[in-house]
Write a protein that holds these residues in place. Sequence first.
Motif, PDB file in Angstrom:
ATOM      1  N   SER A  28       0.835  -1.200   0.000  1.00 23.51           N
ATOM      2  CA  SER A  28       0.000   0.000   0.000  1.00 23.51           C
ATOM      3  C   SER A  28       0.870   1.250   0.000  1.00 23.51           C
ATOM      4  N   GLY A  29       1.996   1.198   0.650  1.00 29.56           N
ATOM      5  CA  GLY A  29       2.931   2.318   0.674  1.00 29.56           C
ATOM      6  C   GLY A  29       4.267   1.799   1.152  1.00 29.56           C
ATOM      7  N   LEU A  30       5.295   1.897   0.320  1.00 26.59           N
ATOM      8  CA  LEU A  30       6.578   1.269   0.653  1.00 26.59           C
ATOM      9  C   LEU A  30       7.338   2.137   1.646  1.00 26.59           C
ATOM     10  N   ARG A  31       7.663   1.525   2.777  1.00 29.05           N
ATOM     11  CA  ARG A  31       8.509   2.232   3.743  1.00 29.05           C
ATOM     12  C   ARG A  31       9.966   1.857   3.528  1.00 29.05           C
ATOM     13  N   GLY A  32      10.220   0.613   3.117  1.00 29.58           N
ATOM     14  CA  GLY A  32      11.592   0.193   2.863  1.00 29.58           C
ATOM     15  C   GLY A  32      11.625  -1.171   2.206  1.00 29.58           C
ATOM     16  N   LEU A  33      12.605  -1.392   1.333  1.00 34.62           N
ATOM     17  CA  LEU A  33      12.807  -2.691   0.707  1.00 34.62           C
ATOM     18  C   LEU A  33      14.190  -3.173   1.093  1.00 34.62           C
ATOM     19  N   GLY A  94       2.081   1.765   7.804  1.00 35.43           N
ATOM     20  CA  GLY A  94       0.882   1.199   8.412  1.00 35.43           C
ATOM     21  C   GLY A  94       1.017  -0.269   8.728  1.00 35.43           C
ATOM     22  N   GLY A  95       2.157  -0.855   8.374  1.00 38.38           N
ATOM     23  CA  GLY A  95       2.366  -2.279   8.618  1.00 38.38           C
ATOM     24  C   GLY A  95       3.007  -2.564   9.962  1.00 38.38           C
ATOM     25  N   GLY A  96       3.273  -1.517  10.702  1.00 36.32           N
ATOM     26  CA  GLY A  96       3.850  -1.708  12.019  1.00 36.32           C
ATOM     27  C   GLY A  96       5.226  -2.317  11.946  1.00 36.32           C
ATOM     28  N   PHE A  97       5.418  -3.394  12.691  1.00 44.01           N
ATOM     29  CA  PHE A  97       6.716  -4.032  12.793  1.00 44.01           C
ATOM     30  C   PHE A  97       6.837  -5.235  11.863  1.00 44.01           C
ATOM     31  N   LYS A  98       5.954  -5.344  10.897  1.00 40.78           N
ATOM     32  CA  LYS A  98       5.931  -6.532  10.069  1.00 40.78           C
ATOM     33  C   LYS A  98       6.786  -6.339   8.824  1.00 40.78           C
ATOM     34  N   THR A  99       7.713  -7.257   8.625  1.00 39.40           N
ATOM     35  CA  THR A  99       8.520  -7.322   7.412  1.00 39.40           C
ATOM     36  C   THR A  99       8.039  -8.521   6.605  1.00 39.40           C
TER      37      THR A  99
ATOM     38  N   ALA B  92      15.058 -13.000  15.600  1.00 38.25           N
ATOM     39  CA  ALA B  92      15.724 -11.822  15.053  1.00 38.25           C
ATOM     40  C   ALA B  92      15.537 -10.651  16.001  1.00 38.25           C
ATOM     41  N   SER B  93      16.368  -9.656  15.841  1.00 37.83           N
ATOM     42  CA  SER B  93      16.231  -8.434  16.634  1.00 37.83           C
ATOM     43  C   SER B  93      16.520  -7.229  15.761  1.00 37.83           C
ATOM     44  N   SER B  94      16.055  -6.072  16.195  1.00 41.14           N
ATOM     45  CA  SER B  94      16.347  -4.833  15.472  1.00 41.14           C
ATOM     46  C   SER B  94      16.448  -3.684  16.461  1.00 41.14           C
ATOM     47  N   GLU B  95      17.105  -2.615  16.018  1.00 39.57           N
ATOM     48  CA  GLU B  95      17.399  -1.512  16.940  1.00 39.57           C
ATOM     49  C   GLU B  95      16.142  -0.819  17.431  1.00 39.57           C
ATOM     50  N   VAL B  96      15.357  -0.290  16.489  1.00 38.05           N
ATOM     51  CA  VAL B  96      14.195   0.497  16.883  1.00 38.05           C
ATOM     52  C   VAL B  96      12.921  -0.314  16.730  1.00 38.05           C
ATOM     53  N   GLY B  97      12.839  -1.121  15.672  1.00 33.72           N
ATOM     54  CA  GLY B  97      11.660  -1.950  15.446  1.00 33.72           C
ATOM     55  C   GLY B  97      11.219  -1.841  14.014  1.00 33.72           C
ATOM     56  N   SER B  98      10.479  -0.822  13.698  1.00 33.38           N
ATOM     57  CA  SER B  98      10.022  -0.686  12.327  1.00 33.38           C
ATOM     58  C   SER B  98      11.078   0.019  11.484  1.00 33.38           C
TER      59      SER B  98
END
Lengths: 111, 113
Positions: A28-33, A94-99, B92-98
């Motif tokens: 929906s909106g790319l925050r990072g790849l 909007g995906g929170g902590f989900k990768t 897994a772990s990450s510094e800040v989270g998102s």
Amino acid sequence: EDQVTQSPEALRLQEGESSSLNCSYTVSGLRGLFWYRQDPGKGPEFLFTLYSAGEEKEKERLKATLTKKESFLHITAPKPEDSATYLCAVQAFGGGFKTIFGAGTRLFVKA
Amino acid sequence: NAGVTQTPKFQVLKTGQSMTLQCAQDMNHNSMYWYRQDPGMGLRLIYYSASEGTTDKGEVPNGYNVSRLNKREFSLRLESAAPSQTSVYFCASSEVGSNEKLFFGSGTQLSVL
């Protein structure tokens, strides 16, 4: 639904034979790849993060590029030690902590 | 610098048995995650902990529970293992989270017979 598709599933190259791996994404909106490398029996290891279309990152024989719909991982003159599975992943606003991860491309480089 | 450490590396269970997978990180990261990896599929998020004291469900939480014991440790528990839970599990772990890169452990290969 956010989705990541990688192609090909497997790629066999001769040493020195350059090629590219593809990662198509729908978010929906790319925050990072993200690109990760995974060796057999090990956890994924971070390679690159790309944030916006047109961005490029390089590391040794690897270069990652990003468009609005896909990313490419270009491998220039690969060596046998580049053999691994390469994973693409995205994070959406909007995906929170989900990768969200793709299934990966298994790369085999023969000497 | 150890990074993310998972134990055990291998485990075989019978259907119905329980077990806990342990994970610890020494990078002072706030956020920790549990993923499973199955052939032909991407890594799928089971549970995550954005910060010490909080846990949330991911994409495939059914059949699992988690505990964020402290900032360093995040465990995954299978209360009654099923064959469908045969998989490779990664912490897994990450510094800040998102919007941050993930640091992974070396994985636990679990077989449920």
